[in-house]
Design an enzyme around this catalytic site. Structure first.
Site, PDB file in Angstrom:
ATOM      1  N   SER A   1      -8.627  -0.289  -4.871  1.00 21.70           N
ATOM      2  CA  SER A   1      -8.873   0.630  -3.204  1.00 21.70           C
ATOM      3  C   SER A   1     -10.476   0.480  -3.355  1.00 21.70           C
ATOM      4  O   SER A   1     -11.287  -0.269  -2.933  1.00 21.70           O
ATOM      5  CB  SER A   1      -8.172   1.737  -3.292  1.00 21.70           C
ATOM      6  OG  SER A   1      -7.265   1.212  -2.051  1.00 21.70           O
TER       7      SER A   1
ATOM      8  N   LYS B   1       0.616  -0.909   0.407  1.00 23.76           N
ATOM      9  CA  LYS B   1       0.315   0.134   0.013  1.00 23.76           C
ATOM     10  C   LYS B   1       0.781   0.996  -0.299  1.00 23.76           C
ATOM     11  O   LYS B   1       1.656   2.069   1.141  1.00 23.76           O
ATOM     12  CB  LYS B   1      -0.778  -0.528   0.975  1.00 23.76           C
ATOM     13  CG  LYS B   1      -1.989   0.819   0.848  1.00 23.76           C
ATOM     14  CD  LYS B   1      -3.276   0.100   0.230  1.00 23.76           C
ATOM     15  CE  LYS B   1      -4.171   1.443  -0.087  1.00 23.76           C
ATOM     16  NZ  LYS B   1      -5.203   1.017  -1.884  1.00 23.76           N
TER      17      LYS B   1
END
Length: 620
Positions: free
Chosen positions: A411, A208
């Site tokens: 996401s 991430k």
């Protein structure tokens, strides 16, 4: 003396009042005559339209010259878009659905003999949307009608469309430049350190990397590894598709792209000749050559200023039937852009506004199935969750929900998609990035550089904890990280439940890692490869609507003035006025864009940490 002064004062007021009244009358008359003049011009347009060529003539060429950004939904305000058109400037956005609708309608329209595509002014944000348009061009060709491309020059996105044509022509002064994909970002850590700004990052997911620019001065090895994998997948597919369409060996095409600096020397800097030598184009032709070629191939002469009979996208769409929107069928809700809280205008995703659109579709008796078209890199977690809940409620109401992923649905874009009955993605969609992060800025160091201190008392250990002028208490950091950890577990757990897989299996392919649509299919994150057309067909089948369902887009209603301006902009009268060179001054179209900084204030939040499911994963 006093009386004379008083009389003089009242005389001044009377003169001043008469002056104000004169100014008022001038302004009112000016407004009146402006509207009167515009009304007369409009009537002239209707007269010109009724006395000129009406509709589309036989043996016409559909000329597609898309300008600006290729989008799923307009993000330019409707009034601004209308004013741009009325000022003679094409709006700098074109909707995928408009291009596809025009091409599909033309494939069965006997008045249209071929398509001329001029893609040099199109700015494509991703390959999935291009693939939708390219598929429509393929259907047009399958109907026995040719597609011809002519361009002054082309980049790799524009050329992806051109490769789907029967003939590709390039201006002799132009070129085709294919370079590959890249994802380079700016890093701000050193700058923030110099300013004394402390960035507190809380994240879950090894890959991430969305917030890395605020805490690093370079991309992490994990970020580079993940980016190289999914961008490599996109580029391999691009090479394979273009090579197949142009009948070139993939290895030869790849070598030609990588060897461009050396190859250009062989043509003495002539990019057009190089493109022809490498079979990327079928010929070099000026605009006059193109028009002469059309005439020789039987296309009749066009109107004033047109070398051959043609109709453009705007005019052709004005005559295309909107479909059976009043019948029961499939409702389409577009979710495009960053996901933010509250209500947002059309062309962006608001937690409340997009949820409201899904709810409105669900409560409409015409809706028998719902397609959610997602083109989003994500954003705020809570806003995404509000939208996901509406998707779940729609399914509970017995209405099938199918997701169609566009260029990117990663996401938060995946968060709002995960509960659908079926998820479609293009092979070159960017998706995944299942992970979240939180960021919080404090500025005690900045204040210290300025000689400013902060001090005081609170009623408890958390009182004033989110005052950005104070250092972040480590205990508060622990609290925030715990919230982020829970958010990640909720995300992975929700995907695992929706996909019918164990938590650990999803966690392994989550960790914030990005995948292409094909890679996501291989890992069970999407169900099928395909575009919006396939998603609508699947939704219709689930709702037992047959093979030709009614399809309507559910969008926020326009205001009365906005609707009038948009309708006016698309009217045949306005098209006729533009053809005669009559339009509003160009500066009028710029009025809505003169205060862009106001847009930055709409979603600004400070004084608290925000939790995001966001992915900066669009290659350039």
């Amino acid at each position: 003396m006093a009386e004379r002064g008083t009389n003089g004062f009242w005389a001044f007021l009377r003169v001043f009042g008469r002056g104000i009244n004169v100014v008022r009358l001038v302004i009112i008359n000016l407004i009146f005559f402006v509207f009167l003049g515009f009304f007369l011009l409009l009537m002239l347009g209707f007269w010109a339209g009724s006395h000129g060529e009406r509709g589309v003539q036989n043996d016409s060429v559909l000329v597609l010259k898309p300008q600006g950004e290729l989008v799923e939904q307009f993000s330019i305000e409707p009034l601004e878009r209308a004013l741009q058109g009325l000022s003679g400037n094409a709006p700098k956005q074109v909707q995928v659905r408009d291009l596809v609708s025009a091409i599909d309608a033309a494939s069965s329209d006997s008045r249209i003999t071929r398509i001329l595509l001029q893609p040099q002014e199109l700015h494509a944000g991703g390959f999935a949307a291009l693939r939708e348009v390219a598929a429509a061009l393929d259907r047009f060709r399958a109907a026995g009608k040719p597609v011809i491309v002519w361009a002054s020059s082309m980049d790799q996105g524009q050329y992806y469309l051109a490769a789907h044509a029967d003939r590709v022509l390039l201006d002799p002064m132009g070129g085709v430049v294919l370079t590959g994909l890249a994802n380079y970002r700016l890093f701000y850590k050193d700058l923030l350190d110099r300013l004394g700004v402390d960035v507190h990052l809380f994240r879950v997911g090894q890959f991430k990397s969305a917030a890395e620019p605020y805490v690093l001065d370079h991309a992490s090895p994990e970020s580079k590894e993940a980016d190289a994998f999914w961008m490599g997948g996109l580029w391999d597919r691009y090479i394979d598709e273009v090579a197949k369409l142009r009948k070139i060996e993939p290895s030869a095409l790849r070598a030609a792209i990588d060897g461009l600096p050396d190859a250009i020397a062989g043509t003495k800097g002539d990019l057009g000749q190089l493109a022809f030598n490498e079979h990327l184009v079928d010929g070099l032709a000026t605009r006059d050559d193109l028009e002469n070629m059309m005439r020789k191939e039987g296309v009749p002469a066009g109107g004033k200023g047109e070398g051959f009979r043609q109709v453009d996208l705007r005019r052709y769409l004005a005559g295309v039937s909107p479909g059976r929107v009043l019948e029961p069928g499939v409702a389409v809700v577009v979710a495009e852009g960053e996901i933010v809280g509250g209500k947002q205008p059309q062309g962006s995703i608001g937690g409340e506004s997009t949820a409201q659109l899904i709810r409105a579709a669900r409560e409409d008796r015409r809706t028998k199935a719902l397609v959610l078209r997602v083109n989003s890199p994500g954003g705020e977690v809570y806003a995404a969750e509000l939208i996901r809940r509406e998707v779940a409620l729609t399914k509970e109401a017995g209405i099938p929900v199918v997701v169609s992923m566009g260029n990117v649905a990663a996401s938060g874009g995946y968060w709002i998609s995960m509960n659908a009955d079926r998820i479609f993605a293009e092979p070159n969609t960017i998706t995944g990035s299942i992970g979240i992060f939180g960021m919080y800025f404090t500025v005690p160091g900045t204040l210290d550089k300025l000689g400013v201190k902060t001090d005081g008392v609170g009623t408890g250990p958390l009182a004033g904890a989110f005052n950005i002028t104070r250092p972040l208490d480590p205990k508060v950091g622990t609290l925030i990280q715990a919230i982020i950890d829970k958010g990640y577990r909720d995300f992975v757990g929700g995907v695992a439940q929706a996909r019918g897989k164990p938590y650990d299996a999803i966690d392994t392919i989550a960790q914030g890692r990005v995948w292409t649509g094909q890679q996501a299919l291989d890992r069970g994150l999407v169900d099928q490869l395909g575009g919006l057309r396939e998603a609508v067909a699947d939704a219709a089948q689930r709702a037992k609507l047959g093979k030709n369902p009614s399809v309507r887009y559910v969008e926020a209603p326009l205001g009365t003035v906005e609707q009038f301006m948009v309708n006016l902009n698309d009217s045949s009268a306005t098209v006729a006025l533009r053809a005669y060179g009559v339009h509003l001054p160009e500066w009028v179209a710029q009025l809505p864009a003169m205060a862009p900084e106001l847009k930055l204030l709409k979603n600004a939040q400070s004084g608290k940490p925000n939790v995001y499911a966001y992915c900066f994963c669009e290659p350039r």
